[in-house]
Design a protein around this motif. Structure first.
Motif, mmCIF file in Angstrom:
data_model
loop_
_atom_site.group_PDB
_atom_site.id
_atom_site.type_symbol
_atom_site.label_atom_id
_atom_site.label_comp_id
_atom_site.label_asym_id
_atom_site.label_seq_id
_atom_site.Cartn_x
_atom_site.Cartn_y
_atom_site.Cartn_z
ATOM 1 N N ALA A 180 -1.099 13.964 -4.234
ATOM 2 C CA ALA A 180 0.051 13.385 -4.114
ATOM 3 C C ALA A 180 -0.116 12.396 -2.837
ATOM 4 N N CYS A 181 0.698 11.847 -2.419
ATOM 5 C CA CYS A 181 0.569 10.986 -1.365
ATOM 6 C C CYS A 181 1.995 10.548 -0.600
ATOM 7 N N TRP A 182 2.048 9.844 0.545
ATOM 8 C CA TRP A 182 3.485 9.462 1.034
ATOM 9 C C TRP A 182 2.932 7.965 1.227
ATOM 10 N N LEU A 183 3.665 6.923 0.857
ATOM 11 C CA LEU A 183 3.619 5.589 1.187
ATOM 12 C C LEU A 183 4.657 5.052 2.130
ATOM 13 N N ALA A 194 -1.095 1.352 -6.309
ATOM 14 C CA ALA A 194 -1.386 0.157 -6.417
ATOM 15 C C ALA A 194 -0.398 -1.025 -6.695
ATOM 16 N N PHE A 195 0.562 -0.354 -7.370
ATOM 17 C CA PHE A 195 1.810 -1.021 -7.803
ATOM 18 C C PHE A 195 2.762 -1.104 -6.659
ATOM 19 N N TYR A 196 2.901 -0.006 -5.973
ATOM 20 C CA TYR A 196 4.034 -0.049 -4.790
ATOM 21 C C TYR A 196 3.421 -0.820 -3.696
ATOM 22 N N GLU A 197 1.993 -0.698 -3.578
ATOM 23 C CA GLU A 197 1.527 -1.727 -2.352
ATOM 24 C C GLU A 197 1.818 -3.109 -2.554
ATOM 25 N N CYS A 198 1.879 -3.373 -3.881
ATOM 26 C CA CYS A 198 1.983 -4.780 -4.288
ATOM 27 C C CYS A 198 3.480 -5.006 -3.942
ATOM 28 N N TRP A 242 9.789 -0.692 3.868
ATOM 29 C CA TRP A 242 11.116 -0.885 3.327
ATOM 30 C C TRP A 242 11.887 0.127 4.125
ATOM 31 N N HIS A 243 11.488 0.453 5.300
ATOM 32 C CA HIS A 243 12.371 1.578 6.021
ATOM 33 C C HIS A 243 12.638 2.977 5.303
ATOM 34 N N THR A 244 11.703 3.298 4.348
ATOM 35 C CA THR A 244 11.423 4.719 3.878
ATOM 36 C C THR A 244 10.253 5.162 3.555
ATOM 37 N N ARG A 245 10.067 6.140 2.981
ATOM 38 C CA ARG A 245 8.840 6.655 2.502
ATOM 39 C C ARG A 245 9.205 7.007 0.998
ATOM 40 N N LEU A 246 7.985 6.874 0.238
ATOM 41 C CA LEU A 246 7.836 7.376 -1.301
ATOM 42 C C LEU A 246 6.940 8.486 -1.175
ATOM 43 N N THR A 261 2.651 0.790 2.116
ATOM 44 C CA THR A 261 1.235 1.096 2.573
ATOM 45 C C THR A 261 0.954 2.523 2.709
ATOM 46 N N MET A 262 -0.049 2.900 2.463
ATOM 47 C CA MET A 262 -0.512 4.369 2.306
ATOM 48 C C MET A 262 -0.237 5.094 3.884
ATOM 49 N N ASP A 263 0.292 6.053 3.788
ATOM 50 C CA ASP A 263 0.606 7.069 5.111
ATOM 51 C C ASP A 263 -0.484 8.061 5.116
ATOM 52 N N VAL A 264 -0.402 8.941 4.196
ATOM 53 C CA VAL A 264 -1.126 10.068 3.935
ATOM 54 C C VAL A 264 -1.303 10.567 2.621
ATOM 55 N N ARG A 265 -2.614 11.159 2.276
ATOM 56 C CA ARG A 265 -2.793 11.631 1.029
ATOM 57 C C ARG A 265 -3.079 13.153 1.100
#
Length: 139
Positions: free
Chosen positions: A36-39, A16-20, A42-46, A24-28
Motif C-alpha cells: 500500500a501507499c499514500w500519494l 506511475a499512472f497517478y504520478e503522471c 490535488w489537495h488530497t491523498r490517494l 507524488t509518493m508520500d509513504v509506502r
C-alpha cells in the motif's frame, strides 16, 4: 477528508499512472496482506492498495444502474491552460511510459449551479473513471 482509497491490480503501475497526473509518493506501507501507499496531490491523498488475484473493476461510467463509487473529481480551475491542453499533455506523458490513456468524455461545457465548467472524464490504469473540471466563470 483524509484520503481516498483505491484498490489496484498492480500498485507499481498505479503509482506511475497517478504520478503522471501530478501526485507524488508520500509513504509506502503494508496492510498486513498487501502493499500500500499514500500519494499526495490535488489537495488530497490517494491510498493505493494492491489486490492479490484481482477481478476486473465494474464500469460505473457506462452502467446507469451501478450503485457505489462513481468517480474521483479533480479541479483544474487554477491551472493556467485550458483543460484540453492539460489532457493532451497527460496523454503524451502516459503514452511515453506505456500507460493507458482512455478518454471517456472529451472536454464538454456544462452549467453546474451558477458556474460554467469544462468537464472531461478518463479512466485510470484499472479502468476507474476520473473527472477533471475547470471553472470557466459565472453564468
Amino acid at each position: 477528508m483524509h484520503h481516498v482509497s483505491i484498490r489496484t491490480a498492480n500498485i507499481q503501475r498505479a503509482i506511475a499512472f497517478y504520478e503522471c497526473l501530478g501526485f507524488t509518493m508520500d509513504v509506502r506501507f503494508t496492510t498486513g496482506y498487501t502493499l500500500a501507499c499514500w500519494l499526495k496531490g490535488w489537495h488530497t491523498r490517494l491510498e493505493l492498495l494492491q489486490v492479490p488475484e484481482p477481478h476486473p473493476a465494474a464500469d460505473p461510467f457506462h452502467d446507469e444502474h451501478y450503485v457505489g463509487y462513481y468517480h474521483l473529481s479533480f479541479d483544474l480551475s487554477d491551472y493556467p491552460d485550458p483543460l484540453e491542453t492539460w489532457l493532451n499533455q497527460v496523454a503524451q506523458t502516459l503514452q511515453a511510459q506505456n500507460l493507458p490513456f482512455e478518454l471517456l468524455l472529451k472536454p464538454t461545457q456544462q452549467v453546474i449551479g451558477s458556474h460554467l465548467y469544462h468537464v472531461a472524464f478518463m479512466r485510470d490504469c484499472d479502468g476507474l473513471p476520473l473527472e477533471f473540471l475547470q471553472c470557466l466563470g459565472s453564468c
